[in-house]
Scaffold this active site. Structure first.
Site, PDB file in Angstrom:
ATOM      1  N   CYS A   2       0.867  -1.095   0.236  1.00 56.46           N
ATOM      2  CA  CYS A   2       0.133  -0.070   0.126  1.00 56.46           C
ATOM      3  C   CYS A   2       0.829   1.215   0.131  1.00 56.46           C
ATOM      4  O   CYS A   2       1.904   1.228   0.541  1.00 56.46           O
ATOM      5  CB  CYS A   2      -0.819   0.026   1.202  1.00 56.46           C
ATOM      6  SG  CYS A   2      -1.818  -1.485   1.620  1.00 56.46           S
ATOM      7  N   TRP A  74      -2.907  -2.830  -1.255  1.00 58.26           N
ATOM      8  CA  TRP A  74      -2.587  -4.141  -1.745  1.00 58.26           C
ATOM      9  C   TRP A  74      -3.417  -4.781  -0.743  1.00 58.26           C
ATOM     10  O   TRP A  74      -3.207  -4.860   0.417  1.00 58.26           O
ATOM     11  CB  TRP A  74      -1.197  -4.256  -1.641  1.00 58.26           C
ATOM     12  CG  TRP A  74      -0.550  -5.429  -2.160  1.00 58.26           C
ATOM     13  CD1 TRP A  74      -0.364  -6.132  -3.352  1.00 58.26           C
ATOM     14  CD2 TRP A  74      -0.244  -6.837  -1.273  1.00 58.26           C
ATOM     15  NE1 TRP A  74       0.029  -7.357  -3.278  1.00 58.26           N
ATOM     16  CE2 TRP A  74       0.098  -7.982  -1.832  1.00 58.26           C
ATOM     17  CE3 TRP A  74      -0.607  -6.922   0.005  1.00 58.26           C
ATOM     18  CZ2 TRP A  74       0.494  -9.072  -1.644  1.00 58.26           C
ATOM     19  CZ3 TRP A  74      -0.279  -8.320   0.447  1.00 58.26           C
ATOM     20  CH2 TRP A  74       0.111  -9.434  -0.297  1.00 58.26           C
ATOM     21  N   ASN A 100      -1.977   2.279   5.660  1.00 57.81           N
ATOM     22  CA  ASN A 100      -1.017   1.091   5.390  1.00 57.81           C
ATOM     23  C   ASN A 100      -0.887   0.140   6.581  1.00 57.81           C
ATOM     24  O   ASN A 100      -0.503   0.726   7.593  1.00 57.81           O
ATOM     25  CB  ASN A 100       0.310   1.559   5.013  1.00 57.81           C
ATOM     26  CG  ASN A 100       0.297   2.268   3.697  1.00 57.81           C
ATOM     27  OD1 ASN A 100      -0.840   2.348   2.993  1.00 57.81           O
ATOM     28  ND2 ASN A 100       1.308   2.764   3.041  1.00 57.81           N
ATOM     29  N   GLY A 101      -0.641  -1.055   6.269  1.00 54.41           N
ATOM     30  CA  GLY A 101      -0.463  -2.051   7.602  1.00 54.41           C
ATOM     31  C   GLY A 101      -1.537  -2.798   7.900  1.00 54.41           C
ATOM     32  O   GLY A 101      -2.459  -3.005   6.791  1.00 54.41           O
ATOM     33  N   GLU A 482      18.326 -17.213  -7.698  1.00 56.25           N
ATOM     34  CA  GLU A 482      17.829 -16.060  -8.128  1.00 56.25           C
ATOM     35  C   GLU A 482      17.229 -16.050  -9.506  1.00 56.25           C
ATOM     36  O   GLU A 482      16.152 -15.394  -9.838  1.00 56.25           O
ATOM     37  CB  GLU A 482      19.038 -15.036  -8.058  1.00 56.25           C
ATOM     38  CG  GLU A 482      18.815 -13.354  -8.140  1.00 56.25           C
ATOM     39  CD  GLU A 482      17.586 -12.965  -7.852  1.00 56.25           C
ATOM     40  OE1 GLU A 482      17.121 -13.363  -6.636  1.00 56.25           O
ATOM     41  OE2 GLU A 482      17.157 -12.063  -7.879  1.00 56.25           O
ATOM     42  N   LYS A 486      13.591 -14.971 -10.715  1.00 58.32           N
ATOM     43  CA  LYS A 486      13.337 -13.835 -11.725  1.00 58.32           C
ATOM     44  C   LYS A 486      12.311 -14.361 -12.724  1.00 58.32           C
ATOM     45  O   LYS A 486      11.368 -13.649 -13.089  1.00 58.32           O
ATOM     46  CB  LYS A 486      14.445 -13.362 -12.224  1.00 58.32           C
ATOM     47  CG  LYS A 486      15.635 -12.620 -11.482  1.00 58.32           C
ATOM     48  CD  LYS A 486      15.032 -11.252 -11.258  1.00 58.32           C
ATOM     49  CE  LYS A 486      14.068 -11.130 -10.075  1.00 58.32           C
ATOM     50  NZ  LYS A 486      14.832 -10.797  -8.776  1.00 58.32           N
ATOM     51  N   GLU A 489       8.725 -15.096 -11.260  1.00 55.81           N
ATOM     52  CA  GLU A 489       7.866 -13.837 -10.595  1.00 55.81           C
ATOM     53  C   GLU A 489       7.435 -12.932 -11.870  1.00 55.81           C
ATOM     54  O   GLU A 489       6.344 -12.526 -11.944  1.00 55.81           O
ATOM     55  CB  GLU A 489       8.627 -13.182  -9.434  1.00 55.81           C
ATOM     56  CG  GLU A 489       9.914 -12.388 -10.132  1.00 55.81           C
ATOM     57  CD  GLU A 489      10.509 -11.825  -8.702  1.00 55.81           C
ATOM     58  OE1 GLU A 489       9.825 -11.332  -7.819  1.00 55.81           O
ATOM     59  OE2 GLU A 489      11.646 -11.375  -8.849  1.00 55.81           O
ATOM     60  N   HIS A 505      18.398 -36.810  -7.527  1.00 56.88           N
ATOM     61  CA  HIS A 505      17.751 -37.524  -6.210  1.00 56.88           C
ATOM     62  C   HIS A 505      16.394 -37.378  -6.360  1.00 56.88           C
ATOM     63  O   HIS A 505      15.819 -37.495  -5.227  1.00 56.88           O
ATOM     64  CB  HIS A 505      18.411 -36.705  -4.856  1.00 56.88           C
ATOM     65  CG  HIS A 505      19.973 -37.223  -4.701  1.00 56.88           C
ATOM     66  ND1 HIS A 505      20.425 -38.666  -4.450  1.00 56.88           N
ATOM     67  CD2 HIS A 505      20.898 -36.396  -4.977  1.00 56.88           C
ATOM     68  CE1 HIS A 505      21.683 -38.262  -4.548  1.00 56.88           C
ATOM     69  NE2 HIS A 505      22.111 -37.308  -4.814  1.00 56.88           N
ATOM     70  N   LYS A 598       6.219  -4.337  -3.980  1.00 49.94           N
ATOM     71  CA  LYS A 598       7.601  -3.975  -3.784  1.00 49.94           C
ATOM     72  C   LYS A 598       8.085  -3.908  -2.537  1.00 49.94           C
ATOM     73  O   LYS A 598       9.358  -4.400  -2.073  1.00 49.94           O
ATOM     74  CB  LYS A 598       7.796  -2.545  -4.634  1.00 49.94           C
ATOM     75  CG  LYS A 598       9.317  -2.190  -4.458  1.00 49.94           C
ATOM     76  CD  LYS A 598       9.828  -2.965  -5.603  1.00 49.94           C
ATOM     77  CE  LYS A 598      11.291  -2.699  -5.710  1.00 49.94           C
ATOM     78  NZ  LYS A 598      12.143  -3.797  -6.402  1.00 49.94           N
TER      79      LYS A 598
HETATM   80  C1  F6R Z   1      12.300 -10.321  -5.781  1.00 47.95           C
HETATM   81  C2  F6R Z   1      12.141  -9.607  -4.926  1.00 47.95           C
HETATM   82  C3  F6R Z   1      11.486  -9.847  -3.610  1.00 47.95           C
HETATM   83  C4  F6R Z   1      12.240  -9.076  -2.470  1.00 47.95           C
HETATM   84  C5  F6R Z   1      11.953  -9.392  -0.998  1.00 47.95           C
HETATM   85  C6  F6R Z   1      12.685  -8.626  -0.065  1.00 47.95           C
HETATM   86  O1  F6R Z   1      12.545  -9.649  -6.928  1.00 47.95           O
HETATM   87  O2  F6R Z   1      12.110  -8.320  -5.181  1.00 47.95           O
HETATM   88  O3  F6R Z   1      11.815 -11.209  -3.520  1.00 47.95           O
HETATM   89  O4  F6R Z   1      13.868  -9.417  -2.831  1.00 47.95           O
HETATM   90  O5  F6R Z   1      10.659  -9.046  -1.157  1.00 47.95           O
HETATM   91  O6  F6R Z   1      12.558  -7.365  -0.262  1.00 47.95           O
HETATM   92  P1  F6R Z   1      13.419  -6.201   0.413  1.00 47.95           P
HETATM   93  O7  F6R Z   1      14.678  -6.285  -0.299  1.00 47.95           O
HETATM   94  O8  F6R Z   1      13.040  -4.725   0.308  1.00 47.95           O
HETATM   95  O9  F6R Z   1      13.548  -6.720   1.747  1.00 47.95           O
END
Ligand code: F6R
Length: 603
Positions: A2, A74, A100-101, A482, A486, A489, A505, A598
């Site tokens: 949010c 959100w 927010n929260g 990683e 990527k 997601e 395995h 984000k």
């Molecule tokens: C993946 C991604 C998330 C963040 C995770 C932690 O592309 O962006 O997996 O890495 O939510 O977020 P931060 O780094 O903001 O603590």
């Protein structure tokens, strides 16, 4: 997640609120709304879906006025519907707020409010908070005492921006475990959960602390503690500009940010080096503190956790310090056995990830030293950890992280080298060699970006597949994880990462003719190549990411990257491209993948 924006001043509030909400879109959301007050009447407009829909809708509505609040939601409690979207209001519009929260005791508060005759129109915890605040206002007779009482009784996390009907031109705000900042410039005042929303108007920001109250009028902000006693706060220069949230000539922020990596990494290195030596003095980190550490715990989530896995290999091999990496959400609930000499390193782009923040608090409670590697200046984790090393990625807009991840790695390498030096594990030659290797990274990353076209072609070959596997050994396994994240997601293709030696395995049974297997191959080269041969023999379509000049037998496509002792940093770039181009190929919303946020400010 949010986002909140608020404005009170001389201009019409609506365009400023809408622009602010656009700048907060990158946080991830599924509904949006605004409330604007013209001095007499507060008008509200909200909808499920994007801010551009709200913009269009408000064109034909009469939302005039120079004071207002806006929100991107959100969904947590209740679906992403117009009814559940913020702002929420008390029945007579005496209180209008965005939040927010999560209000944790909302069910109990709601029962009490129902007993007092309150009725509810939504499924949200926010409506309960608004009505509880209305109840507090009726008891206390004025906003400051009402907010103070509210904070005594309400549990959970909140950043709340409130318009009280009787207090024309004023916005009140409170926060607990969810960020809020206030800016004042040229006779106008701004409020936001995130600096980019208001950075264009003012660079001097007041970062609100937990349980502080802000009373914001045009051109003035007053702050109070939780007992409503006035306090003095000092504005801090923001480290972000509104322009960073424009994508310029790039088709997507994701692509722009992949390309920004050499610069972001260079800035991070430069900020932590002085005259060729690591210098953490700005963060208050002393040689003595590092020298006395006997163990490292890295806590993080998602990609930051993967950065932590890479750093675990680095810390253990270079600094010879036992290192564990834990998902922050697990760490905080399992009573980890932290030694007195533990250093807990929290890695976070946003600095607001609730799980990581709570892990930091847990580490502090257990008496460990806490060090954060954080990108967002003044964020909660940065402020709560004892030491903070800032990465210099700039604002990262795309929900899937790319450049912040790369900067986390370099900040971590520098920490590892400094730990090694402090522990007497590096002579001067070895120390200099590591610095050179790190300093060489921006140029190598620039070179790696040239792989874009080949990665795009490879992506076209895997974009229609339902499953993709990523494999690697040692530190390459962390990079494979990683790469897998990527891809899934951004493109929604199911992807899994396996330690290359582990595949046989169990998961090898899923390999069919044409199943793509992406192999990151540097560490334990021959053994990994053999693992690649095993999947190839079962029909897999094999893609390798390897250092220049390396012949990966069995790979149908090899994406070559510059050789580096810090292979994880260069090898991740083609994997970012693969995720990105698969998403583009499948027509997905690559910058804002569904369901993601984000900054994950709830547990
Ligand atoms: C993946 C991604 C998330 C963040 C995770 C932690 O592309 O962006 O997996 O890495 O939510 O977020 P931060 O780094 O903001 O603590």
């Amino acid at each position: 997640m949010c986002g909140i924006v608020g404005f009170t001043g001389k201009r019409q509030a609506l365009p400023i609120l809408l622009k602010g909400l656009e700048r907060l879109e990158y946080r991830g959301y599924d509904s949006a709304g605004v409330a604007v007050c013209d001095g007499k009447t507060t008008r509200i407009s909200k909808n499920a879906g994007r801010v551009y829909v709200l913009k269009y809708k408000t064109e034909s509505e009469n939302l005039v006025g120079t004071c207002g609040i806006g929100h991107t939601r959100w969904a947590t409690h209740g679906k992403a519907t117009e009814e559940n979207a913020h702002p929420h209001t008390s029945e007579d519009l005496a209180v209008v707020a965005v939040h927010n929260g999560i209000i944790e005791n909302y069910a109990r508060l709601k029962t009490m409010l129902v007993e007092k005759g309150y009725a509810f129109y939504s499924q949200t915890d926010t409506e309960v908070a608004v009505k509880w605040l209305d109840y507090c206002l009726k008891q206390e007779g004025e906003p400051l005492q009402a907010l103070s009482r509210f904070m005594e009784q309400v549990e959970g996390s909140y950043a709340l921006a409130v318009l009280f009907k009787e207090y024309e031109g004023e916005i009140y705000a409170i926060r607990k475990d969810s960020p809020l900042l206030v800016g004042v410039a040229n006779g106008e005042s701004f409020l936001a959960s995130d600096a980019p929303a208001i950075a264009e108007y003012t660079g001097d920001l007041y970062y609100m602390e937990n349980k502080e109250i802000a009373q914001i009028t045009a051109g003035e902000a007053r702050f109070y503690d939780e007992r409503a006693q006035e306090i003095k706060k000092v504005a801090v220069r923001a480290k972000t500009s509104g322009e960073e949230t424009e994508k310029g000539a790039f088709a997507h922020f994701t692509l722009k940010e992949i390309f920004e990596q050499p610069k972001a990494v260079e800035r991070t290195i430069n900020a932590l080096l002085k005259d060729g030596f690591i210098d953490f003095s700005a963060a208050g980190i002393s040689e003595k503190m590092l020298k006395e550490r006997g163990q490292v715990w890295i806590v993080a989530c998602g990609s930051a956790y993967h950065a932590g896995l890479v750093l675990q290999y680095f810390f253990e091999s270079v600094a010879k310090i036992p290192t564990r990496v834990e998902l922050a959400s697990e760490f905080r609930y399992r009573n980890p056995l932290l030694g007195k000499d533990a250093l807990v390193v929290a890695i976070s782009q946003s600095g607001e990830t609730a799980d990581t923040l709570f892990a930091v608090r847990e580490a502090k409670r257990a008496g460990a030293e806490t060090l954060a590697i954080v990108n967002v200046y003044g964020s909660s984790i940065a402020r709560e950890a004892k030491y903070t090393l800032y990465t210099q990625a700039g604002t990262e807009v795309a929900v899937a992280t790319t450049k912040a991840y790369s900067t986390q790695l370099v900040a971590g390498y520098l920490l590892g080298v400094e730990l090694a030096r402090g522990r007497g594990g590096l002579d001067e030659r070895a120390y200099r060699a590591w610095i050179e290797e790190i300093v060489a990274l921006p140029a190598k990353l620039s070179q790696t970006l040239e792989i874009r076209g080949e990665a795009e072609q490879a992506a076209k070959r895997i974009a229609k597949q339902p499953n993709v596997f990523f494999i690697g050994r040692g530190v390459d396994y962390a990079t494979a994880m990683e790469g897998s994240l990527k891809l899934k997601e951004i493109s929604y293709i199911h992807a899994e990462a396996y330690a290359a030696g582990e595949l046989k395995h169990g998961a090898i049974s899923l390999i069919e003719t044409g199943t793509p297997v992406v192999c990151v191959v540097d560490s334990m080269f021959e053994k990994t190549v053999s693992n690649l041969a095993e999947v190839k023999a079962r029909g897999a379509f094999t893609i390798a990411v390897a250092g220049e000049g390396k012949n990966v037998e069995g790979a149908e496509v090899t994406l070559s990257v510059p050789n580096s002792r810090l292979f994880a940093s260069v090898a991740v770039v083609p994997l970012q491209f693969l995720g990105y181009y698969c998403g583009v190929e499948r027509g997905e919303d690559v910058d804002k993948p569904r369901n993601l946020a984000k900054s994950v400010t709830v547990e």
